[in-house]
Design a protein around this motif. Sequence first.
Motif, PDB file in Angstrom:
ATOM      1  N   SER A 256       0.802  -1.151  -0.001  1.00 26.58           N
ATOM      2  CA  SER A 256       0.022  -0.056   0.030  1.00 26.58           C
ATOM      3  C   SER A 256       0.842   1.235  -0.108  1.00 26.58           C
ATOM      4  N   HIS A 257       1.623   1.198   0.829  1.00 28.39           N
ATOM      5  CA  HIS A 257       2.700   2.512   0.822  1.00 28.39           C
ATOM      6  C   HIS A 257       3.627   2.674  -0.262  1.00 28.39           C
ATOM      7  N   LEU A 258       4.303   1.849  -0.792  1.00 30.44           N
ATOM      8  CA  LEU A 258       5.223   2.053  -1.952  1.00 30.44           C
ATOM      9  C   LEU A 258       4.428   2.076  -2.995  1.00 30.44           C
ATOM     10  N   ILE A 259       3.489   1.344  -3.393  1.00 28.02           N
ATOM     11  CA  ILE A 259       2.750   1.243  -4.602  1.00 28.02           C
ATOM     12  C   ILE A 259       1.879   2.414  -4.995  1.00 28.02           C
ATOM     13  N   LEU A 260       1.020   2.585  -3.666  1.00 31.45           N
ATOM     14  CA  LEU A 260       0.062   3.848  -3.685  1.00 31.45           C
ATOM     15  C   LEU A 260       0.158   5.126  -3.035  1.00 31.45           C
ATOM     16  N   ASP A 261       0.987   4.975  -2.029  1.00 30.99           N
ATOM     17  CA  ASP A 261       1.116   6.094  -1.241  1.00 30.99           C
ATOM     18  C   ASP A 261       2.473   6.910  -1.675  1.00 30.99           C
ATOM     19  N   LEU A 262       3.365   6.396  -2.108  1.00 29.04           N
ATOM     20  CA  LEU A 262       4.673   6.953  -2.483  1.00 29.04           C
ATOM     21  C   LEU A 262       4.471   7.880  -3.751  1.00 29.04           C
ATOM     22  N   PRO A 263       3.907   7.248  -4.853  1.00 29.33           N
ATOM     23  CA  PRO A 263       3.638   8.096  -6.001  1.00 29.33           C
ATOM     24  C   PRO A 263       2.859   9.382  -5.755  1.00 29.33           C
ATOM     25  N   THR A 264       1.787   9.061  -4.749  1.00 32.46           N
ATOM     26  CA  THR A 264       0.772  10.200  -4.472  1.00 32.46           C
ATOM     27  C   THR A 264       1.261  11.348  -3.751  1.00 32.46           C
ATOM     28  N   ALA A 265       2.423  10.973  -2.670  1.00 32.97           N
ATOM     29  CA  ALA A 265       2.929  11.770  -2.050  1.00 32.97           C
ATOM     30  C   ALA A 265       4.001  12.646  -2.821  1.00 32.97           C
ATOM     31  N   LEU A 266       4.765  12.051  -4.036  1.00 28.76           N
ATOM     32  CA  LEU A 266       5.423  12.804  -4.910  1.00 28.76           C
ATOM     33  C   LEU A 266       4.746  13.749  -5.704  1.00 28.76           C
ATOM     34  N   ASP A 267       3.612  13.330  -6.014  1.00 28.66           N
ATOM     35  CA  ASP A 267       2.945  14.335  -6.766  1.00 28.66           C
ATOM     36  C   ASP A 267       2.206  15.626  -5.768  1.00 28.66           C
ATOM     37  N   ALA A 268       2.000  15.283  -4.709  1.00 29.34           N
ATOM     38  CA  ALA A 268       1.390  15.974  -3.695  1.00 29.34           C
ATOM     39  C   ALA A 268       2.597  17.159  -3.279  1.00 29.34           C
ATOM     40  N   VAL A 269       3.945  16.988  -3.266  1.00 25.56           N
ATOM     41  CA  VAL A 269       4.942  17.838  -3.101  1.00 25.56           C
ATOM     42  C   VAL A 269       5.369  18.629  -4.063  1.00 25.56           C
ATOM     43  N   ASP A 270       4.779  18.331  -5.123  1.00 21.63           N
ATOM     44  CA  ASP A 270       5.134  19.328  -6.545  1.00 21.63           C
ATOM     45  C   ASP A 270       6.403  18.596  -6.933  1.00 21.63           C
ATOM     46  N   THR A 271       7.175  17.317  -7.153  1.00 20.40           N
ATOM     47  CA  THR A 271       8.155  16.844  -7.417  1.00 20.40           C
ATOM     48  C   THR A 271       8.502  17.181  -8.621  1.00 20.40           C
ATOM     49  N   SER A 272       9.542  17.731  -9.089  1.00 16.98           N
ATOM     50  CA  SER A 272       9.858  18.052 -10.606  1.00 16.98           C
ATOM     51  C   SER A 272      10.805  16.913 -11.048  1.00 16.98           C
ATOM     52  N   ARG A 273      10.955  16.740 -12.588  1.00 10.78           N
ATOM     53  CA  ARG A 273      11.857  15.795 -12.806  1.00 10.78           C
ATOM     54  C   ARG A 273      13.361  16.045 -12.239  1.00 10.78           C
ATOM     55  N   GLN A 274      13.887  17.378 -12.089  1.00 14.92           N
ATOM     56  CA  GLN A 274      14.937  17.602 -11.596  1.00 14.92           C
ATOM     57  C   GLN A 274      15.416  16.882 -10.180  1.00 14.92           C
ATOM     58  N   ARG A 275      14.446  16.502  -9.454  1.00 14.81           N
ATOM     59  CA  ARG A 275      14.596  15.927  -8.021  1.00 14.81           C
ATOM     60  C   ARG A 275      14.870  14.360  -8.305  1.00 14.81           C
ATOM     61  N   TRP A 276      14.919  13.913  -9.394  1.00 19.59           N
ATOM     62  CA  TRP A 276      15.349  12.336  -9.715  1.00 19.59           C
ATOM     63  C   TRP A 276      16.552  11.979  -8.798  1.00 19.59           C
ATOM     64  N   ALA A 277      17.663  12.596  -9.007  1.00 16.16           N
ATOM     65  CA  ALA A 277      18.749  12.237  -8.333  1.00 16.16           C
ATOM     66  C   ALA A 277      18.552  12.149  -6.789  1.00 16.16           C
ATOM     67  N   ASP A 278      17.919  13.323  -5.980  1.00 18.95           N
ATOM     68  CA  ASP A 278      17.434  13.443  -4.662  1.00 18.95           C
ATOM     69  C   ASP A 278      16.625  12.190  -4.445  1.00 18.95           C
ATOM     70  N   PHE A 279      15.788  12.033  -5.265  1.00 22.38           N
ATOM     71  CA  PHE A 279      14.729  10.868  -4.901  1.00 22.38           C
ATOM     72  C   PHE A 279      15.353   9.561  -4.979  1.00 22.38           C
ATOM     73  N   ASN A 280      16.266   9.233  -5.922  1.00 25.67           N
ATOM     74  CA  ASN A 280      17.076   8.075  -5.824  1.00 25.67           C
ATOM     75  C   ASN A 280      17.961   7.818  -4.643  1.00 25.67           C
ATOM     76  N   LEU A 281      18.524   8.906  -4.365  1.00 21.48           N
ATOM     77  CA  LEU A 281      19.528   8.960  -3.129  1.00 21.48           C
ATOM     78  C   LEU A 281      18.568   8.751  -1.771  1.00 21.48           C
ATOM     79  N   TYR A 282      17.231   8.957  -1.806  1.00 21.36           N
ATOM     80  CA  TYR A 282      16.352   8.905  -0.627  1.00 21.36           C
ATOM     81  C   TYR A 282      16.110   7.462  -0.623  1.00 21.36           C
ATOM     82  N   GLY A 283      15.937   6.631  -1.890  1.00 22.71           N
ATOM     83  CA  GLY A 283      15.777   5.318  -1.736  1.00 22.71           C
ATOM     84  C   GLY A 283      16.857   4.481  -1.448  1.00 22.71           C
ATOM     85  N   GLU A 284      18.163   4.806  -1.904  1.00 24.95           N
ATOM     86  CA  GLU A 284      19.142   4.296  -1.347  1.00 24.95           C
ATOM     87  C   GLU A 284      19.314   4.367   0.086  1.00 24.95           C
TER      88      GLU A 284
END
Length: 279
Positions: free
Chosen positions: A160-188
């Motif tokens: 529930s949290h990874l498939i449904l909540d995480l993409p919704t949270a990304l959208d809710a905080v207005d994540t731009s394409r430029q944040r990919w590196a930060d998001f990738n680091l967050y996952g690591e």
Amino acid sequence: MTLLRRSTVVLGLVLLTVTGVLVPAHAADGTTTCRPQLPGVEAQHIAALSAPSANRTLVDAQSNVHQIADIWGDQGDPRGAFADVYAPILDTTVPSIRQGVYTDSEWARRLALNFVNRYLASVHAHATGADVPREWQRYYQYATDCRHSGGRVANSGMNSHLILDLPTALDAVDTSRQRWADFNLYGEILGKATPQIVASIKADYGTDLSELFTASIVGDTIGEERATGLFFQSVRAAAWVSGRGLAEPATTAATHAAMWAEWLTAEGVLDTSDAIGLF
């Protein structure tokens, strides 16, 4: 990446839970033990800890998730299984933001807070008898059904949290394409919480989830640390694609439908695993 490919990535990830062969949590005769009902005062405490007003900062949420995990975990109550997963994740997330490892630390803070509050909203709704968010209804259904182990419940929470909540949270905080590196680091960084997640679930609920993150065949071939990294890389890549799909009006509806299809497929695989005693 197309919606179909994203679905394939997530399905392949879920199938690792089967091919990796999770350690059973059921007793030898296939029975389960019903958990005790939580005392009223502790249920009220959980309701207070999960209230929106109590989780305005990430540090508050970190402390409250730990307390929720302890209350339910001390009772062996599967409703706390995902709190056991989340507490170590927050213990890695909060220091990483404080240390300024992200290019945009404010974005990382907003994402982490929005993300955790989606879980806490489900806890609060369940604890107060309100309508639980749709994506979390299966979790509490299974958590209060003694036929399901804490390990199965924890996996439902992760779905529930990874498939449904995480993409919704990304959208809710207005994540731009430029944040990919930060998001990738967050996952690591989240991946570093794996040993404590495995230890907590095993201690409180008797299920060894180590194979979920490493998968025996992959882990034996390339090493457990690398296998765990691939696991989280697949998860965050799928979430990122879904988040980008939600951000575009032309693809929002199709993305929602694909996310729910992915979730349903994942739950079906886990139900099969549960039925044949892999948890």
